[in-house]
Design a protein around this motif. Structure first.
Motif, PDB file in Angstrom:
ATOM      1  N   VAL A 175       8.237   7.344   2.400  1.00  0.00           N
ATOM      2  CA  VAL A 175       7.653   8.246   3.394  1.00  0.00           C
ATOM      3  C   VAL A 175       7.043   7.451   4.538  1.00  0.00           C
ATOM      4  N   GLN A 176       6.201   6.463   4.211  1.00  0.00           N
ATOM      5  CA  GLN A 176       5.534   5.749   5.291  1.00  0.00           C
ATOM      6  C   GLN A 176       6.496   4.845   6.056  1.00  0.00           C
ATOM      7  N   VAL A 200       0.286   1.039   2.465  1.00  0.00           N
ATOM      8  CA  VAL A 200      -0.053  -0.213   3.154  1.00  0.00           C
ATOM      9  C   VAL A 200       1.208  -0.924   3.630  1.00  0.00           C
ATOM     10  N   LEU A 201       2.211  -1.015   2.781  1.00  0.00           N
ATOM     11  CA  LEU A 201       3.447  -1.695   3.183  1.00  0.00           C
ATOM     12  C   LEU A 201       4.087  -0.988   4.375  1.00  0.00           C
ATOM     13  N   GLY A 202       4.223   0.334   4.276  1.00  0.00           N
ATOM     14  CA  GLY A 202       4.849   1.070   5.371  1.00  0.00           C
ATOM     15  C   GLY A 202       4.059   0.983   6.663  1.00  0.00           C
ATOM     16  N   ARG A 226      -7.202   2.451   6.975  1.00  0.00           N
ATOM     17  CA  ARG A 226      -8.327   1.721   7.545  1.00  0.00           C
ATOM     18  C   ARG A 226      -8.234   0.242   7.164  1.00  0.00           C
ATOM     19  N   GLU A 227      -7.822  -0.017   5.934  1.00  0.00           N
ATOM     20  CA  GLU A 227      -7.653  -1.394   5.476  1.00  0.00           C
ATOM     21  C   GLU A 227      -6.645  -2.141   6.357  1.00  0.00           C
ATOM     22  N   VAL A 228      -5.522  -1.480   6.646  1.00  0.00           N
ATOM     23  CA  VAL A 228      -4.505  -2.113   7.488  1.00  0.00           C
ATOM     24  C   VAL A 228      -5.030  -2.331   8.900  1.00  0.00           C
ATOM     25  N   GLU A 229      -5.646  -1.315   9.481  1.00  0.00           N
ATOM     26  CA  GLU A 229      -6.137  -1.441  10.854  1.00  0.00           C
ATOM     27  C   GLU A 229      -7.158  -2.553  10.986  1.00  0.00           C
ATOM     28  N   GLU A 230      -8.054  -2.667  10.009  1.00  0.00           N
ATOM     29  CA  GLU A 230      -9.053  -3.743  10.054  1.00  0.00           C
ATOM     30  C   GLU A 230      -8.407  -5.099   9.883  1.00  0.00           C
TER      31      GLU A 230
END
Length: 451
Positions: free
Chosen positions: A21-22, A344-346, A442-446
């Motif tokens: 999906v992502q 997170v991967l996507g 949020r984890e990815v953006e940070e």
């Protein structure tokens, strides 16, 4: 132009479909290969915690899951039936604490179907009956990497791996996402050796009890099914958990006990009298439930040692979910953390979220960042499930009395020592926010902002 990778995901379980999906939302062409010929009702109930439901909400999936039940209470009983811990308004409290992301119970196949529908709406090809038996990474890859020359020209990318199916069909991909679960073939391919799961010493009796299987005269048990709540009974070497699903018409009941299955046996049909005998003398509410169970299956609970890396040196294959961090079911995080992996991967493969990803030459950096974000958390949760087993499976004695005293102090409002974990991590004020408050995006953006 934004990069468009050909991504092949091995496995249509929850991690694979979440990644599909992502990755599709991130603009890629995605194919999911699933060995099973149909998406059958395997695995029964599933508990979705806010760290995953916030993702399902973001993807427009949560409201399409059939018959979700948000438990109104969370109760831990001793095996004799004494209340050790209780929380009213558990459903409301979770939504309040975690930005309206719910705690919900559902049937695994209902979530799987909702994920498949969303993935296919996004153009993902889900191909059933497609069992992967091999992946070939061109032998000359290392030479090209060392020389930086291919046919007299600088080499900027490694050759694409070839995937072989049991049907002898072959296909290639820019990136292979191995989401093929506990018995992962891709994991063995990554390690270049057979790598079988190891027993944990526990097994699970998995039971689905329908409301119609409980006599109408037994209003107490029928109310348990129809009024969603989460219930644990904890005792010597064993515990049980029960919760409603499919709109309160079905109860999922799991009994966790010492493993007595032969080596190499993963699942068998259970013996009802044997199962009931194991819980003789436990809370009459639980034993009464067991008298209405028509059939049961026994599942050996397995685990794996942490891998040094989840990524192939070519940066063309990455493992996610149970293929790299399987967990005991004692915190219901196997499925939830796998959904986190896919998100997170996507997200890292989305140029709009991760400006550092411009084309396939950036895969090495993307997968390294993915692993740095996910490996530590996944392996920590896996270790924590063993800690929860210890606290739920204490035999009567000094440790059990001390544990119950901690329960009593918290129940009466005295709390524990600063930073001390509550014996039930499901409602622990130290552990729960770390588990349920996690926001994959949020984890990815940070992380991207720090690069």
């Amino acid at each position: 132009m934004a990069p468009r990778l050909e991504i092949v995901i091995v496995g249509a379980g929850l991690s694979g479909l979440a990644a599909a999906v992502q990755c599709a939302l991130s603009g890629h062409s995605v194919t999911v290969l699933e060995g099973a010929k149909e998406l059958a009702e395997i695995g029964a109930g599933l508990q979705l915690t806010p760290n995953a439901t916030r993702l399902l909400q973001k993807w427009g999936i949560y409201d399409n899951i059939q018959g979700t039940c948000e438990p109104r209470t969370c109760t831990v009983y001793s095996y004799k039936g004494t209340v050790l811990a209780h929380e009213d308004d558990f459903n409301k409290n979770c939504r309040r604490k975690y930005d309206n992301a719910p705690f919900a119970d559902c049937h695994r196949v209902d979530l799987q179907r909702a994920l498949v529908d969303r993935a296919e709406d996004l153009g993902v090809h889900v191909v059933l009956g497609s069992r992967v038996v091999g992946i070939e990474f061109p032998e000359d890859h290392q030479k090209e990497t060392a020389n930086g020359i291919q046919n007299g020209q600088p080499s900027t990318t490694s050759p694409k791996p070839k995937i072989t199916l049991a049907t002898k069909q072959n296909l290639t991909a820019d990136l292979i996402v191995a989401a093929d679960g506990l018995w992962s073939t891709c994991r063995s391919i990554l390690l270049n050796r057979i790598d079988a799961p190891q027993p944990t010493g526990d097994l699970a009796y998995r039971i689905v009890l329908e409301l119609d299987q409980i006599p109408k005269s037994n209003t107490k048990l029928r109310d348990m099914v129809q009024q969603p709540g989460m219930r644990f009974w904890i005792g010597p070497d064993s515990h049980a958990v029960a919760y409603s699903m499919r709109g309160g018409t079905m109860l999922n009941l799991v009994l966790l006990v010492p493993d007595d299955l032969d080596e190499g046996v993963a699942k068998v049909e259970g013996n009802l009298e044997e199962m009931r005998a194991l819980f003789q003398g436990w809370d009459p509410v639980l034993t009464s439930l067991l008298t209405h169970v028509p059939t049961v299956s026994k599942w050996k609970l397995m685990h794996r040692s942490p891998l040094p890396s989840w990524t192939h040196p070519s940066s063309r294959l990455v493992l996610i979910g149970d293929a790299c961090h399987p967990m005991l079911p004692y915190l219901a995080q196997g499925a939830n953390s796998s959904i986190e992996d896919g998100a997170v991967l996507g997200a890292l493969l989305s140029p709009s979220i991760n400006p550092g990803f411009k084309n396939e030459t950036d895969l090495k950096a993307v997968l390294a960042l993915f692993e740095s974000l996910r490996k530590k958390r996944g392996e920590r949760i896996a270790r924590m499930t063993f800690e929860q087993r210890r606290d739920f499976h204490m035999r009567d004695g000094k440790e059990q009395v001390e544990r119950d005293e901690v329960f009593r102090a918290w129940r009466e409002g005295a709390g524990g020592k600063e930073g001390e974990s509550f014996p039930s991590r499901w409602t622990c004020p130290v552990v729960q926010p770390w588990l349920y408050g996690y926001d994959a995006f949020r984890e990815v953006e940070e992380a991207v902002g720090r690069v």
